[in-house]
Design a protein around this motif. Structure first.
Motif, PDB file in Angstrom:
ATOM      1  N   LYS A  47      29.569  15.905 -64.342  1.00 34.31           N
ATOM      2  CA  LYS A  47      28.144  16.160 -64.498  1.00 34.31           C
ATOM      3  C   LYS A  47      27.459  15.780 -63.192  1.00 34.31           C
ATOM      4  CE  LYS A  47      26.895  14.890 -68.670  1.00 34.31           C
ATOM      5  NZ  LYS A  47      26.554  13.690 -69.465  1.00 34.31           N
ATOM      6  N   LEU A  49      24.845  14.541 -60.656  1.00 35.86           N
ATOM      7  CA  LEU A  49      23.659  13.685 -60.666  1.00 35.86           C
ATOM      8  C   LEU A  49      22.798  13.962 -59.441  1.00 35.86           C
ATOM      9  CD1 LEU A  49      24.896  10.206 -61.957  1.00 35.86           C
ATOM     10  CD2 LEU A  49      23.573  11.936 -63.177  1.00 35.86           C
ATOM     11  N   SER A  53      26.220  11.200 -56.161  1.00 38.02           N
ATOM     12  CA  SER A  53      26.947  10.743 -57.348  1.00 38.02           C
ATOM     13  C   SER A  53      27.035  11.771 -58.459  1.00 38.02           C
ATOM     14  CB  SER A  53      26.361   9.437 -57.871  1.00 38.02           C
ATOM     15  OG  SER A  53      24.989   9.363 -57.637  1.00 38.02           O
ATOM     16  N   PHE A  54      28.050  11.574 -59.274  1.00 34.96           N
ATOM     17  CA  PHE A  54      28.278  12.442 -60.423  1.00 34.96           C
ATOM     18  C   PHE A  54      28.871  11.596 -61.546  1.00 34.96           C
ATOM     19  CE2 PHE A  54      31.925  12.559 -57.569  1.00 34.96           C
ATOM     20  CZ  PHE A  54      32.982  12.252 -58.418  1.00 34.96           C
ATOM     21  N   VAL A  55      28.857  12.180 -62.754  1.00 37.29           N
ATOM     22  CA  VAL A  55      29.455  11.500 -63.902  1.00 37.29           C
ATOM     23  C   VAL A  55      30.798  12.143 -64.202  1.00 37.29           C
ATOM     24  CG1 VAL A  55      29.174  10.941 -66.358  1.00 37.29           C
ATOM     25  CG2 VAL A  55      27.161  11.041 -64.848  1.00 37.29           C
ATOM     26  N   ASP A  63      32.211   7.882 -69.944  1.00 39.87           N
ATOM     27  CA  ASP A  63      31.436   8.404 -68.810  1.00 39.87           C
ATOM     28  C   ASP A  63      31.218   7.318 -67.763  1.00 39.87           C
ATOM     29  OD1 ASP A  63      31.223  10.956 -69.717  1.00 39.87           O
ATOM     30  OD2 ASP A  63      29.239  10.709 -70.607  1.00 39.87           O
ATOM     31  N   ILE A  65      29.784   6.678 -63.648  1.00 37.10           N
ATOM     32  CA  ILE A  65      29.142   7.253 -62.459  1.00 37.10           C
ATOM     33  C   ILE A  65      29.971   6.900 -61.234  1.00 37.10           C
ATOM     34  CG2 ILE A  65      27.114   7.275 -60.947  1.00 37.10           C
ATOM     35  CD1 ILE A  65      25.423   6.476 -63.328  1.00 37.10           C
ATOM     36  N   SER A  67      30.039   7.149 -57.079  1.00 43.04           N
ATOM     37  CA  SER A  67      29.183   7.423 -55.925  1.00 43.04           C
ATOM     38  C   SER A  67      29.988   7.427 -54.634  1.00 43.04           C
ATOM     39  CB  SER A  67      28.084   6.364 -55.816  1.00 43.04           C
ATOM     40  OG  SER A  67      27.252   6.425 -56.937  1.00 43.04           O
ATOM     41  N   LYS A 378      30.337   1.479 -59.754  1.00 41.86           N
ATOM     42  CA  LYS A 378      30.911   2.026 -60.979  1.00 41.86           C
ATOM     43  C   LYS A 378      30.170   1.397 -62.129  1.00 41.86           C
ATOM     44  CE  LYS A 378      35.041   1.831 -63.733  1.00 41.86           C
ATOM     45  NZ  LYS A 378      36.373   1.334 -63.877  1.00 41.86           N
ATOM     46  N   ILE A 381      27.351   4.438 -68.422  1.00 41.48           N
ATOM     47  CA  ILE A 381      26.014   4.902 -68.814  1.00 41.48           C
ATOM     48  C   ILE A 381      26.037   5.326 -70.281  1.00 41.48           C
ATOM     49  CG2 ILE A 381      25.281   5.658 -66.529  1.00 41.48           C
ATOM     50  CD1 ILE A 381      26.028   8.540 -67.519  1.00 41.48           C
TER      51      ILE A 381
END
Ligand code: ADP
Ligand code: MG
Length: 381
Positions: A47, A49, A53-55, A63, A65, A67, A378, A381
């Motif tokens: 996903k 962001l 960063s992404f999930v 899930d 994150i 970065s 890390k 979320i």
């Protein structure tokens, strides 16, 4: 027309290291392939962001994150990748700082596309890969500097397969040795070095190396995904008179596929290959870890040919960038996660043992750090 001046966030200098050692770590998700779409639909494994960063689901399907210095998504242009991670390296090579750009990831993740574009010969401006862009920038910078006449740019291309170094510009040299000298630093003894005067010289030479690689593969019945390919540019100034030789080298590395061997059910030579490839990739990880841990640590450069060649381009007065290439497809999520984890480990900044007793390969050191430079966060979320 001229490209806009890129805004480049300079990589953080590693904590605890007295040497200048910079590693920029980026992730690139290529577009879904036709095959992935057909067999797996449009299911995407991450996903988005933001640009850093992404999930992504971790091993426990939670899930997380992730970065990095920069994340390139499917709509990223080759120029975006180049501007962010290669421009600072090219600029530094001219002032004598060695640079390395490495593409990492499973087979089919976009390593070669990022390096060479769809084809080094038929590249149009938009899809041109990192290698050709580095060459163009190198000559542009040299030509605009007043001392062009005294610059000398040389290109070598080698392949490492089963811990043997093969000259891609002369296939008869199939077991080159790596040596070290005071003046040259680490070098590949006997490797063909072609003097290139401009971009088209370089293109010709690169095309030959790439074609030779394919010939060798057919002869030896191997896939390029199982060998590491290195494009080595050395830039030197002042060889004509008695003035001090100045210069640096840029090594671009298209690594062998990082996929796990179990998946292929390999036997015999294929299994040997997979073990050797995975070993040299894990040695690369160990070297990067040791470098980020500071000067006090032993850095196991000699544990693989790859890291030995990269020794003075990774450590010492150098700058490195790692592009972690990933498939966006949910069907490749486990391999992509492993690639992302390699990137995270590389980015992980450890405090030098002097200021902290923590010494671990896990993320613990990072969580104890108070440095704002630790950007490999890390969190759930
Ligand atoms: P690798 O070198 O990691 O094995 P490739 O670079 O050969 O993978 O990429 C596999 C396929 O995906 C190729 O057909 C390539 O053209 C395509 N591809 C990879 N990255 C991109 C991208 N960013 N945009 C478009 N096509 C891509
Ligand atoms: Mg490839």
């Amino acid at each position: 027309g001229p490209q806009p001046v890129p805004t480049v966030k300079s990589p953080s200098t590693l904590v605890g290291s007295t040497q200048m050692s910079n590693v920029t770590v980026c992730v690139r998700f290529r577009p879904l392939s036709h095959k992935e779409r057909k067999t797996n639909g449009d299911k995407i494994c991450f996903k988005r962001l933001d640009s850093e960063s992404f999930v992504f689901k971790d091993e426990r399907e939670e899930d997380v994150i992730f970065s990095f210095d920069r994340v390139f998504y499917e709509d990223a242009e080759q120029s975006d990748v180049y501007n962010f991670l290669a421009v600072p390296i090219v600029a530094d090579a001219i002032s004598g700082i060695n640079g390395t750009i490495i593409t990492y990831g499973q087979t089919g993740a976009g390593k070669t596309y990022s390096m060479e574009g769809p084809s080094i010969l038929h590249c149009n401006n938009q899809k041109t890969g990192l290698v050709q862009r580095v060459v163009d920038e190198l000559f542009q910078s040299l030509q605009s500097s007043e001392s062009m006449a005294t610059w000398n740019v040389k290109l070598s291309m080698v392949e490492i397969y089963l811990e043997k170094v093969r000259d891609l510009l002369d296939l008869s040299k199939d077991n080159l040795q790596i040596k070290e000298s005071k003046t040259q630093g680490i070098y590949i003894s006997g490797a063909t070095e072609v003097s290139i005067m401009n971009s088209s010289d370089a293109l010709e030479c690169l095309s030959e190396g790439i074609a030779n690689r394919a010939v060798g593969e057919t002869q030896m019945n191997l896939a390029s995904s199982r060998s590491h390919c290195l494009y080595i540019f050395s830039v030197q100034q002042g060889s004509t008179s008695d003035e001090r030789v100045r210069g640096g080298k840029i090594i671009l590395v298209d690594l062998a596929g990082s996929e796990k061997v179990e998946k292929t059910g390999a036997e015999g030579r294929v299994l040997d290959e997979a073990k050797t490839i995975n070993k040299s990739l894990s040695v690369l990880g160990n070297v990067i870890n040791a470098l980020t841990a500071g000067k006090q640590n032993h850095v196991p450069y000699r544990d693989s040919k790859l890291t030995r060649i990269l020794q003075d381009a990774l450590g010492g007065n150098s700058r490195a960038a790692l592009l972690c290439c990933c498939s966006p497809s949910a069907s490749n999520a486990p391999e992509s996660l492993s690639t992302i984890r390699f990137g995270t480990r590389t980015k992980l900044i450890k405090i030098s043992p002097k200021s902290s007793p923590v010494e671990t390969d896990s993320g613990k050191a990072a969580s104890k750090s108070t440095s704002p430079e630790v950007d490999s966060v890390k969190k759930h979320i």
